[in-house]
Design a protein around this motif. Structure first.
Motif, PDB file in Angstrom:
ATOM      1  N   ARG A 168      -7.413   1.647 -18.135  1.00 23.13           N
ATOM      2  CA  ARG A 168      -8.752   1.391 -16.831  1.00 23.13           C
ATOM      3  C   ARG A 168      -9.972   2.541 -17.554  1.00 23.13           C
ATOM      4  N   ILE A 183     -12.357  -2.428 -17.334  1.00 25.36           N
ATOM      5  CA  ILE A 183     -11.282  -2.373 -18.556  1.00 25.36           C
ATOM      6  C   ILE A 183     -10.777  -2.500 -20.432  1.00 25.36           C
ATOM      7  N   VAL A 189      -2.915 -10.305 -15.047  1.00 25.12           N
ATOM      8  CA  VAL A 189      -4.165 -10.049 -14.031  1.00 25.12           C
ATOM      9  C   VAL A 189      -5.813  -9.677 -15.174  1.00 25.12           C
ATOM     10  N   TYR A 190      -5.587  -9.557 -15.826  1.00 22.41           N
ATOM     11  CA  TYR A 190      -6.597  -8.714 -16.086  1.00 22.41           C
ATOM     12  C   TYR A 190      -6.688  -9.587 -17.838  1.00 22.41           C
ATOM     13  N   GLU A 209       2.178   2.325  -3.434  1.00 26.61           N
ATOM     14  CA  GLU A 209       1.558   2.806  -4.173  1.00 26.61           C
ATOM     15  C   GLU A 209       1.486   3.975  -4.476  1.00 26.61           C
ATOM     16  N   LEU A 236     -16.900   1.346  -6.431  1.00 23.35           N
ATOM     17  CA  LEU A 236     -16.255   1.588  -7.317  1.00 23.35           C
ATOM     18  C   LEU A 236     -16.983   1.693  -9.236  1.00 23.35           C
ATOM     19  N   LYS A 262     -16.060  -5.916 -13.951  1.00 27.41           N
ATOM     20  CA  LYS A 262     -16.705  -6.235 -12.592  1.00 27.41           C
ATOM     21  C   LYS A 262     -17.386  -5.061 -11.791  1.00 27.41           C
ATOM     22  N   GLU A 289      -6.022   4.866 -15.600  1.00 26.69           N
ATOM     23  CA  GLU A 289      -5.124   4.276 -15.792  1.00 26.69           C
ATOM     24  C   GLU A 289      -4.905   3.778 -17.153  1.00 26.69           C
ATOM     25  N   ILE A 301      -5.228  -8.858  -6.547  1.00 22.92           N
ATOM     26  CA  ILE A 301      -5.286 -10.034  -7.210  1.00 22.92           C
ATOM     27  C   ILE A 301      -7.164  -8.965  -7.789  1.00 22.92           C
ATOM     28  N   ASN A 302      -7.584  -9.191  -6.223  1.00 25.62           N
ATOM     29  CA  ASN A 302      -9.482  -8.126  -6.680  1.00 25.62           C
ATOM     30  C   ASN A 302      -8.950  -6.825  -6.281  1.00 25.62           C
ATOM     31  N   ASP A 303      -8.097  -6.535  -5.655  1.00 24.38           N
ATOM     32  CA  ASP A 303      -7.762  -5.435  -6.068  1.00 24.38           C
ATOM     33  C   ASP A 303      -6.859  -4.461  -7.558  1.00 24.38           C
ATOM     34  N   VAL A 304      -6.323  -5.034  -8.362  1.00 23.62           N
ATOM     35  CA  VAL A 304      -6.174  -5.077  -9.164  1.00 23.62           C
ATOM     36  C   VAL A 304      -6.967  -4.730 -10.819  1.00 23.62           C
ATOM     37  N   ILE A 305      -8.125  -6.040 -10.598  1.00 27.75           N
ATOM     38  CA  ILE A 305      -9.360  -6.125 -11.246  1.00 27.75           C
ATOM     39  C   ILE A 305     -10.280  -4.463 -10.704  1.00 27.75           C
ATOM     40  N   ILE A 306     -10.895  -3.832  -8.879  1.00 31.29           N
ATOM     41  CA  ILE A 306     -11.555  -3.746  -9.023  1.00 31.29           C
ATOM     42  C   ILE A 306     -11.034  -1.725  -9.192  1.00 31.29           C
ATOM     43  N   GLY A 307      -9.597  -1.610  -9.492  1.00 35.69           N
ATOM     44  CA  GLY A 307      -9.224  -0.590  -9.365  1.00 35.69           C
ATOM     45  C   GLY A 307      -8.677  -0.504  -8.199  1.00 35.69           C
ATOM     46  N   LEU A 308      -8.828  -0.610  -7.153  1.00 35.46           N
ATOM     47  CA  LEU A 308      -8.332   0.162  -6.324  1.00 35.46           C
ATOM     48  C   LEU A 308      -6.806  -0.067  -5.702  1.00 35.46           C
ATOM     49  N   PRO A 309      -6.610   0.575  -4.640  1.00 39.37           N
ATOM     50  CA  PRO A 309      -4.799   0.699  -4.783  1.00 39.37           C
ATOM     51  C   PRO A 309      -3.951  -0.892  -4.136  1.00 39.37           C
ATOM     52  N   ILE A 310      -3.383  -0.679  -4.740  1.00 46.12           N
ATOM     53  CA  ILE A 310      -2.869  -2.784  -4.177  1.00 46.12           C
ATOM     54  C   ILE A 310      -2.797  -2.929  -2.715  1.00 46.12           C
ATOM     55  N   LEU A 363       0.861  -1.080   0.042  1.00 46.64           N
ATOM     56  CA  LEU A 363      -0.035  -0.050  -0.424  1.00 46.64           C
ATOM     57  C   LEU A 363       0.707   1.357   0.101  1.00 46.64           C
TER      58      LEU A 363
END
Lengths: 283, 171
Positions: free
Chosen positions: A183, A149, A59-60, A41, A145, A140, A176, B70-79, A38
């Protein structure tokens, strides 16, 4: 259950520090690792961004493959549903076609007049710039949010801040950019604030996403006389977006003026990203 | 051949919780319903809490951490945000496991309430305070409520799976 203070501390220690028989890491070590991630980031370095970009691309793509079975089932349901709605839609289309025929002549006249006036004021619009059509890779549906993507990234010339359109309608902006993916933050996201103009009265306002299928209108002029049905366009006053991209229509929902989008943001499959490259330019 | 098949079946059942959290983290499929948003719930929370409490060897902390990323990357949250929340929830479950002598679904359910409350508070705190990301509080409260309400139902289903895993192990 009587538990002494010692038992509590032993339980906490065991829970966070002890590794199970098949566990490779303790909980505390992983929580610390998460905190470090974190903190990273907040750092914006070239090498870190590259690593992030690669991880996200991988991942995408994996997510796209994993989502395939679920998406194909959903698409079958949608096709069946569409089949049952065909007649109803035919009637609507028929009446709309009649209206459109009437409007067509009027539009042709206005278009010619508009082109002439634009030449006079040397205005720019999105139709002067190249647009890239891209597929929505992953959508998703988070309740918190709203973003999608996209299948293209900076290899296709995408940059942060570029407007994203569904057909002719504004639906979001790029937030992004990775090498192969990007994104787009949708306009109904809570963090989305776009300056808009409401026609025909010409009011300037800020469109603020509320996580729903509509958006709120903020900073309207005092004593405004806004009416339901007014058309909302990007104003371009923020210097980020082109002016005049249609967004939606003003509606009165729960005694508040809100914007109902022209585009269904939950059904985005292909979108157009407007680049900063003028049509016909070599570079 | 028979032994191989038994091993395979046993391993498959063992992997189901792990497959669920990775599938939910990776794919577009989740339980956030757009039209019935008040019925949305977080199945990953239930899976993590239940399996860390019942059988921590099935759901490794490393995998939970990875699923969060992985969830953070997909949703777009800070990792790291989801990883922390998942691991805190796992911490609650592990803590309860060490304190509980006689496990019962009702007792687990009661403990699940403060666990979710703390976990989602941390989630909100990180997003709002550190990253200035707006979050729909009401949606989050509803999501937490439905997740809590559904815990015993999904818990019963997982009890069946847990029994199958034990039977397969002993075959």
């Amino acid at each position: 259950m009587v538990v002494s203070r010692d038992d509590f501390s032993i339980a906490i220690r065991s829970a966070f520090l002890k590794k199970g028989t098949k566990q490779k890491f303790s909980l505390l070590a992983l929580i610390i690792a998460s905190i470090i991630l974190l903190s990273l980031e907040a750092i914006n370095s070239k090498s870190l961004n590259f690593v992030r970009s690669v991880v996200k691309d991988v991942v995408y793509r994996t997510s796209f493959i994993t989502s395939m079975p679920g998406n194909s089932i959903t698409s079958v349901f949608t096709k069946v549903q569409n089949y049952f709605e065909v007649y109803e839609q035919y009637e609507i289309v028929k009446s709309k076609l009649q209206q459109l025929e009437n409007q067509k002549n009027e539009i042709n006249y206005l278009k010619i007049e508009n082109d002439k006036l634009k030449k006079v004021i040397d205005d720019t619009d999105i139709y002067n710039y190249e647009s890239i059509t891209t597929k929505v890779l992953v959508d998703k549906k988070s309740p918190f949010l709203k973003s999608v993507i996209l299948n293209k990234g900076f290899n296709s010339g995408f940059k942060r801040g570029m407007p994203v359109l569904d057909g002719p309608y504004f639906v979001g902006r790029i937030t992004e950019v990775n090498y192969l993916s990007s994104r787009a933050l949708l306009i109904n996201d809570l963090n989305s604030k776009i300056s808009v103009v409401i026609e025909p009265l010409g009011y300037q306002a800020i469109m603020s996403g509320n996580g729903e299928k509509t958006a709120l209108l903020e900073f309207l002029p005092k004593n405004h006389q806004l009416e339901v049905g007014g058309l909302v366009y990007t104003s371009g006053t923020d210097g980020i977006f082109f002016p005049g991209i249609p967004i939606g229509r003003v509606e009165l929902i729960e005694k508040k003026f809100q914007i109902k989008f022209f585009s269904d943001l939950s059904q985005l499959y292909f979108v157009n990203v407007i680049t900063s490259k003028p049509i016909g330019s070599k570079q | 051949m028979v032994l191989f098949r038994k091993n395979f079946v046993s391993r498959f059942f063992n992997l189901i919780p792990l497959l669920i959290i990775f599938f939910l983290a990776f794919s577009e499929t989740d339980f956030n319903f757009e039209k019935l948003s008040f019925l949305s719930f977080n199945l990953i929370y239930i899976v993590i809490f239940y399996w860390v409490l019942k059988n921590p060897d099935i759901l490794g902390y490393g995998f939970i951490f990875l699923a969060g990323i992985i969830n953070d990357v997909i949703i777009g949250l800070p990792i790291g945000v989801s990883s922390i929340t998942y691991l805190i929830l796992a911490g609650f479950a592990a803590y309860v496991r060490y304190l509980t002598v006689e496990p019962s679904l009702i007792y687990d359910w009661i403990v699940f309430v403060p666990s979710i409350a703390v976990t989602n508070s941390v989630y909100l705190y990180i997003l709002r305070i550190f990253f200035d990301i707006e979050v729909d509080y009401i949606a989050l409260v509803f999501n937490s409520g439905v997740t809590i309400l559904l815990y015993p139902i999904i818990g019963i289903l997982f009890n069946f799976l847990s029994k199958i895993i034990i039977v397969q192990k002993n075959v």
